[in-house]
Design a protein around this motif. Structure first.
Motif, PDB file in Angstrom:
ATOM      1  N   TRP A  88       3.720  -4.198  23.654  1.00 15.48           N
ATOM      2  CA  TRP A  88       3.789  -3.467  22.379  1.00 15.48           C
ATOM      3  C   TRP A  88       2.414  -3.392  21.729  1.00 15.48           C
ATOM      4  CZ3 TRP A  88       3.692  -5.542  17.124  1.00 15.48           C
ATOM      5  CH2 TRP A  88       4.032  -4.597  16.154  1.00 15.48           C
ATOM      6  N   LEU A  89       1.622  -4.483  21.834  1.00 17.11           N
ATOM      7  CA  LEU A  89       0.296  -4.499  21.229  1.00 17.11           C
ATOM      8  C   LEU A  89      -0.652  -3.509  21.911  1.00 17.11           C
ATOM      9  CD1 LEU A  89      -0.338  -8.308  20.533  1.00 17.11           C
ATOM     10  CD2 LEU A  89      -0.097  -6.474  18.853  1.00 17.11           C
ATOM     11  N   ARG A  90      -0.410  -3.213  23.193  1.00 16.47           N
ATOM     12  CA  ARG A  90      -1.246  -2.213  23.859  1.00 16.47           C
ATOM     13  C   ARG A  90      -1.072  -0.847  23.206  1.00 16.47           C
ATOM     14  NH1 ARG A  90       0.745  -4.468  28.959  1.00 16.47           N
ATOM     15  NH2 ARG A  90      -0.772  -5.961  29.772  1.00 16.47           N
ATOM     16  N   HIS A  91       0.151  -0.561  22.783  1.00 12.35           N
ATOM     17  CA  HIS A  91       0.399   0.704  22.094  1.00 12.35           C
ATOM     18  C   HIS A  91      -0.020   0.628  20.624  1.00 12.35           C
ATOM     19  CE1 HIS A  91       2.523   2.370  25.539  1.00 12.35           C
ATOM     20  NE2 HIS A  91       3.227   1.249  25.623  1.00 12.35           N
ATOM     21  N   GLU A  92       0.051  -0.571  20.054  1.00  9.66           N
ATOM     22  CA  GLU A  92      -0.326  -0.772  18.651  1.00  9.66           C
ATOM     23  C   GLU A  92      -1.715  -1.418  18.590  1.00  9.66           C
ATOM     24  OE1 GLU A  92       1.205   0.140  15.966  1.00  9.66           O
ATOM     25  OE2 GLU A  92       3.113   0.836  16.798  1.00  9.66           O
TER      26      GLU A  92
END
Length: 401
Positions: free
Chosen positions: A94-98
């Motif tokens: 999720w952090l890769r997208h955020e």
């Protein structure tokens, strides 16, 4: 016939044991939390803190010395449960997208460190003490954030970011603090080689123990299957074993638990471990945790350190707010959401994140930092939970308006 009655010694009767302590803390804490919760803007944990403070060395002195040490063993499990749930909010995918959230965390940490350090040094605090206090100021209180989220049953854009920021802030704080200590500590009691070796042991040992706990848990989770009650017992057992191992090996519990929680979330590609809600069991430990924290609060000479405390709190709030607002638009956040998120990060990590474990190696540095940290915690343990609850309620993610 004369009956020989057993001798009656009130002081002996009132000697604390684990059962008596457990029951008394739960009962007193429950009453305090219920009274405080009559005001919808005050979370129950404020009541737990006040009861602990009243029972501690600054009040009735019932919860101090060996009794407080016994209570802290319960609190360790409670804090570990909170940190475990918090760490599982850190989803690397999720952090890769955020990616803007990661930028917010890193920039907020750098800005907080810089502003707090410069403010304290300007006020005349020694550079080592100012730098270490600045590192500790980065951490957001994991237990406060998770308890308020749980009490409000909050879920959404602001809530998830607040939990993730809290977990990552604490990871950064712990890693940087243990690296910084051998560099800035003004100790002459231990060789530099000893301090560096101790730092490497604490960091690498915590990460390895967290990974080892994860590696031991996964085969058992697959064997037990995705059955909630069995996995609940498994996770509690592994957390308890890990706390015991961390204490035995003199490793930082919080860093070890964060490593374990983040690994169990991100390496478990088959989802063998369920996302558990600890329910009633968590409530028991929450009461014990915050009553114990309240009893542990020591009252420094606030007039003497008032300016330093105000500088830390003000610089920290400015730093976190600046970082959040700077990346709000790229992160697709409204200004109102950004403001509430910044307010939610106000609680500061409890008890210096467990750095007391290394105070024997750094007694002078710890003694210089302790009064400022204690002063900040006195203010933020009371204001922080209220600010977080206000932020989550006003975000509309709690179901309570």
């Amino acid at each position: 016939m004369l009956w020989d009655l057993p001798s009656f010694d009130l002081t002996r009767l009132m000697q604390w044991n684990a059962s008596l302590l457990f029951g008394a803390l739960l009962l007193f804490g429950l009453i305090g939390g219920h009274i405080v919760s009559k005001n919808l803007w005050f979370p129950r944990l404020i009541g737990y803190l006040l009861i602990g403070f009243a029972l501690g060395k600054n009040g009735l002195n019932w919860l101090s010395g060996d009794v407080l040490t016994l209570a802290k063993s319960f609190a360790d499990v409670a804090l570990a449960l909170m940190v475990y749930q918090l760490g599982r909010y850190v989803d690397i995918g999720w952090l890769r997208h955020e990616k803007w959230l990661a930028a917010t965390v890193v920039s907020g940490a750098l800005l907080c460190f810089t502003l707090v350090w410069l403010s304290l040094e300007w006020l005349g605090i020694s550079r080592p003490a100012a730098m270490l206090t600045a590192v500790l100021a980065i951490g957001t209180a994991p237990a406060v954030i998770m308890v308020v989220i749980r009490e409000l049953n909050a879920e959404g854009h602001v809530t998830r970011r607040l939990a993730t920021i809290t977990a990552l802030n604490n990871m950064i704080t712990l890693l940087v603090a243990y690296v910084l200590l051998p560099i800035v500590a003004f100790e002459d009691t231990a060789p530099v080689q000893t301090l560096v070796a101790n730092t490497l042991y604490l960091l690498l040992g915590s990460l390895f123990l967290g990974y080892l706990t994860y590696a031991l848990m996964m085969p058992m989770a697959r064997m037990l299957g995705r059955e909630r009650s069995r996995q609940f017992v498994l996770v509690i057992a592994m957390i308890t074993l890990m706390i015991g191992a961390a204490h035995a090996l003199q490793l930082p519990v919080l860093l070890t638990m964060l490593a374990f929680a983040i690994l169990s979330k991100n390496l478990d590609v088959q989802y063998d471990v369920m996302d558990l809600e600890f329910g009633v069991a968590t409530e028991l430990f929450i009461v014990l945790l915050f009553v114990t924290i309240g009893a542990s609060i020591s009252l420094p000479d606030l007039p003497a350190i008032g300016l330093s405390v105000a500088a830390v709190i003000g610089a920290r709030l400015v730093a976190m707010s600046t970082a959040i607002f700077a990346f709000a638009r790229p992160a697709r956040m409204k200004w109102r959401q950004a403001g509430l998120l910044a307010l939610g990060t106000l609680p500061m990590a409890e008890a210096g994140l467990g750095l007391a474990q290394v105070s024997t190696l750094y007694p002078q540095t710890a003694a210089a930092v302790a009064p400022i940290i204690a002063g900040c915690l006195i203010v933020l343990e009371m204001l922080g939970p209220v600010a977080t609850q206000f932020a989550l309620v006003k975000s509309g993610e709690s179901g309570r308006e």
